[in-house]
Design an enzyme around this catalytic site. Structure first.
Site, PDB file in Angstrom:
ATOM      1  N   HIS A 172       0.869  -1.181   0.000  1.00  0.00           N
ATOM      2  CA  HIS A 172       0.000   0.000   0.000  1.00  0.00           C
ATOM      3  C   HIS A 172       0.901   1.225   0.000  1.00  0.00           C
ATOM      4  O   HIS A 172       1.702   1.418   0.916  1.00  0.00           O
ATOM      5  CB  HIS A 172      -0.923   0.019   1.217  1.00  0.00           C
ATOM      6  CG  HIS A 172      -1.840   1.207   1.215  1.00  0.00           C
ATOM      7  ND1 HIS A 172      -3.075   1.200   0.585  1.00  0.00           N
ATOM      8  CD2 HIS A 172      -1.692   2.449   1.746  1.00  0.00           C
ATOM      9  CE1 HIS A 172      -3.651   2.377   0.739  1.00  0.00           C
ATOM     10  NE2 HIS A 172      -2.838   3.152   1.440  1.00  0.00           N
ATOM     11  N   CYS A 173       0.779   2.038  -1.037  1.00  0.00           N
ATOM     12  CA  CYS A 173       1.650   3.208  -1.182  1.00  0.00           C
ATOM     13  C   CYS A 173       0.960   4.443  -0.591  1.00  0.00           C
ATOM     14  O   CYS A 173      -0.074   4.879  -1.112  1.00  0.00           O
ATOM     15  CB  CYS A 173       1.975   3.445  -2.658  1.00  0.00           C
ATOM     16  SG  CYS A 173       3.030   4.890  -2.936  1.00  0.00           S
TER      17      CYS A 173
END
Length: 266
Positions: free
Chosen positions: A128-129
């Site tokens: 998850h960025c």
């Protein structure tokens, strides 16, 4: 495409827009090479630089709002896979049982993981960025790398341009006041360049091995890797790994590559 809920995502995206736009405008307002080219009538390099920035911002928003490969329901393999893949799966041993997610109770395809931030299971989950406020998964991972490459090109062009506007011959308080924003922009771009290089290099390495950040960092916690004798059961060689990643415009049934050793849930 799917917009991420919450005000935090919009704040991050507004910060991205502000940085990109502010630094670009600053490079043209200060006596940099780009400004000198505009004043001299050499419009092609500044125009190309502006188009590259626009391309980078566009890719950012596409990757940010794009569906990374959410598992919406207990998917019917026939809806996801080609006829050839269905035949291959039907000819294999069917003892491999896929587990249900403990959060959303959906049957997880192999290599999927539930993201706590997005509250969805994501196919071929990488990470998850927080900068794009979205997961990087099977549908948007390749485009995420394209975005990193374009962003790196922008930074490598902007860094020397910003440096050209910093004249260090007569250092004074007045000089600092006049050049403070350009100096800060240069420092931000220098740090961002280092981060972009490391991210792009690490992702290209993982892609060439057909593994993900999650699998690389958490192998000891992932059942289908912990029980498998092969170090990476999905590795098909560098060329096929890269070809499948960048050129295959479809979801992949990773179960067909996994060696059947028992009927344990994965």
């Amino acid at each position: 495409m799917r917009a991420q809920a919450g005000s935090g995502g919009w704040l991050v995206r507004a910060a991205q827009m502000g940085l990109s736009g502010g630094i670009t405008v600053g490079l043209f307002l200060h006596p940099t090479d780009l400004r000198q080219q505009v004043l001299q009538g050499e419009l092609l390099p500044p125009l190309l630089f502006s188009c590259l920035v626009l391309c980078s911002v566009s890719l950012y928003f596409v990757v940010s709002f794009m569906d990374p490969g959410y598992v919406e329901q207990d998917e019917d393999e026939g809806e996801l896979l080609s006829e050839e893949q269905q035949v291959m799966i039907s000819q294999q041993d069917s003892t491999l049982r896929l587990r249900r997610c403990g959060y959303c109770m959906l049957k997880q395809p192999m290599r999927a993981k539930h993201c706590q931030a997005c509250q969805h299971c994501v196919r071929r989950y990488d990470h998850h960025c927080p900068w794009i406020e979205n997961c990087v998964g099977e549908r948007n991972h390749a485009l995420f790398l394209v975005y990193l490459a374009v962003q790196l090109a922008v930074l490598l062009w902007a860094l020397p341009a910003a440096w050209s506007g910093l004249k260090f011959g007569q250092l004074s308080w007045a000089w600092l006041q006049h050049n403070l924003l350009l100096l800060l922009a240069f420092l931000v771009m220098a740090v961002s360049t280092l981060v972009a290089v490391l991210l792009l290099a690490s992702h290209l390495y993982l892609v060439s091995c057909n593994t993900t950040t999650w699998e690389f960092m958490s192998r000891h916690r992932i059942s289908y890797l912990r029980r498998c004798e092969a170090e990476n059961p999905f590795d098909r060689g560098v060329f096929l790994n890269l070809w499948g990643f960048f050129c295959a415009c479809r979801l992949v049934a990773w179960e067909k590559l996994y060696p059947r050793e028992d009927g344990s849930a994965v």
